[in-house]
Scaffold this motif. Structure first.
Motif, mmCIF file in Angstrom:
data_model
loop_
_atom_site.group_PDB
_atom_site.id
_atom_site.type_symbol
_atom_site.label_atom_id
_atom_site.label_comp_id
_atom_site.label_asym_id
_atom_site.label_seq_id
_atom_site.Cartn_x
_atom_site.Cartn_y
_atom_site.Cartn_z
ATOM 1 N N PHE A 214 49.785 51.220 53.925
ATOM 2 C CA PHE A 214 50.535 50.602 52.826
ATOM 3 C C PHE A 214 49.932 49.254 52.438
ATOM 4 N N SER A 215 49.422 48.496 53.398
ATOM 5 C CA SER A 215 48.777 47.221 53.081
ATOM 6 C C SER A 215 47.593 47.444 52.149
ATOM 7 N N SER A 216 46.799 48.478 52.424
ATOM 8 C CA SER A 216 45.652 48.803 51.577
ATOM 9 C C SER A 216 46.114 49.247 50.192
ATOM 10 N N PHE A 217 47.151 50.080 50.171
ATOM 11 C CA PHE A 217 47.714 50.531 48.893
ATOM 12 C C PHE A 217 48.261 49.353 48.090
ATOM 13 N N TYR A 218 48.983 48.466 48.752
ATOM 14 C CA TYR A 218 49.597 47.336 48.059
ATOM 15 C C TYR A 218 48.538 46.355 47.553
ATOM 16 N N SER A 219 47.462 46.198 48.307
ATOM 17 C CA SER A 219 46.359 45.352 47.864
ATOM 18 C C SER A 219 45.746 45.912 46.587
ATOM 19 N N TYR A 220 45.564 47.226 46.539
ATOM 20 C CA TYR A 220 45.048 47.878 45.329
ATOM 21 C C TYR A 220 46.029 47.709 44.172
ATOM 22 N N TYR A 221 47.322 47.848 44.440
ATOM 23 C CA TYR A 221 48.354 47.689 43.417
ATOM 24 C C TYR A 221 48.314 46.284 42.813
ATOM 25 N N LEU A 222 48.159 45.266 43.651
ATOM 26 C CA LEU A 222 48.115 43.881 43.162
ATOM 27 C C LEU A 222 46.877 43.639 42.303
ATOM 28 N N LYS A 223 45.736 44.235 42.689
ATOM 29 C CA LYS A 223 44.521 44.086 41.893
ATOM 30 C C LYS A 223 44.673 44.715 40.515
ATOM 31 N N VAL A 224 45.277 45.905 40.477
ATOM 32 C CA VAL A 224 45.502 46.580 39.196
ATOM 33 C C VAL A 224 46.478 45.776 38.333
ATOM 34 N N LYS A 225 47.520 45.264 38.959
ATOM 35 C CA LYS A 225 48.516 44.462 38.235
ATOM 36 C C LYS A 225 47.888 43.203 37.660
ATOM 37 N N GLN A 226 47.014 42.568 38.435
ATOM 38 C CA GLN A 226 46.344 41.355 37.981
ATOM 39 C C GLN A 226 45.373 41.651 36.840
ATOM 40 N N ALA A 227 44.702 42.797 36.939
ATOM 41 C CA ALA A 227 43.729 43.181 35.891
ATOM 42 C C ALA A 227 44.401 43.492 34.573
ATOM 43 N N LEU A 228 45.656 43.949 34.617
ATOM 44 C CA LEU A 228 46.380 44.317 33.401
ATOM 45 C C LEU A 228 46.995 43.123 32.697
ATOM 46 N N LYS A 229 47.006 41.960 33.368
ATOM 47 C CA LYS A 229 47.594 40.774 32.750
ATOM 48 C C LYS A 229 46.685 40.215 31.647
#
Length: 229
Positions: A214-229
């Motif tokens: 989940f840590s790896s998944f959440y890290s990927y989620y945060l990167k995608v969220k940051q890229a969409l800003k």
């Protein structure tokens, strides 16, 4: 006020060790019949007994394994995302278990059927030649990662069963680095738990896999969220 320096680091580490240990014990106890059957299966020699035990495991997986593992991943997600106002370990695990039961049971029925089909195909076709062995081995690894990603997606998003499974499959195929992390960490933890230090199984095995995955998944989620800003 939080302590800083070495003392603060040791306190933080001890808290996480306690959390991972306690939540793994709850997960282990929730799957005790499955653990007992799996232990008997390791020493079974008669093929009829093996088939009966495997059938029992496939029946029990949606009832016990999937709801408890969904609760485990949701608990880990709570610790990583919700930094404050976290519920007690036991009550939090029970709440997640109840809230996710119907969805995880339905997903467990689908995934157990897929695992059963894979196991039968692997047993009969992998003995034909090395190529088929490698093909079905890779299929099994991918199915394992899809299963793990299902729990991560389920813990973080409110989707339908099919939507969660679809996103878990897309995540598995589309993010090879995440897939590699899950496979390597699970192999290392599984080998250490089963071969080197079996007492780790009731205390840290699945909770460590859930935490890393989940840590790896959440890290990927945060990167995608940051890229969409």
């Amino acid at each position: 006020m939080r302590e800083s320096g070495i003392v603060g680091g040791l306190h933080y580490l001890s808290v996480w060790i306690m959390r991972l240990g306690m939540i793994n014990i709850l997960w282990f106890l929730s799957n005790l019949p499955i653990m007992i059957i799996s232990f008997i299966l390791l020493f079974a020699e008669d093929m009829g007994v093996v088939l009966v035990l495997c059938l029992l495991l496939f029946i029990l997986a949606p009832i016990m394994l999937f709801p408890s593992t969904a609760a485990l991943f949701s608990s880990v997600r709570e610790w990583l995302v919700m930094k404050e106002d976290q519920p007690p370990l036991f009550s939090g695990f029970i709440r997640f278990y109840k809230e996710n039961y119907k969805k995880s049971f339905a997903a467990g029925c689908i995934m157990s059927l897929l695992w059963m089909i894979w196991l039968v195909d692997y047993y009969y076709f992998s003995q034909k030649n090395v190529i088929l062995f490698m093909v079905f081995l890779m299929m099994g690894i991918m199915l394992f990662v899809v299963t793990i990603n299902f729990f991560s997606v389920n813990a973080h998003y409110n989707m339908t069963v099919l939507g969660t499974l679809k996103n878990a499959l897309i995540l598995t195929v589309g993010r090879p680095i995440l897939t590699i992390i899950i496979v390597l960490s699970s192999l290392l933890i599984g080998y250490t738990s089963l071969v080197k230090v079996p007492p780790l199984i009731p205390f840290f095995s699945m909770s460590l896999i859930a935490f890393i995955s989940f840590s790896s998944f959440y890290s990927y989620y945060l990167k995608v969220k940051q890229a969409l800003k």
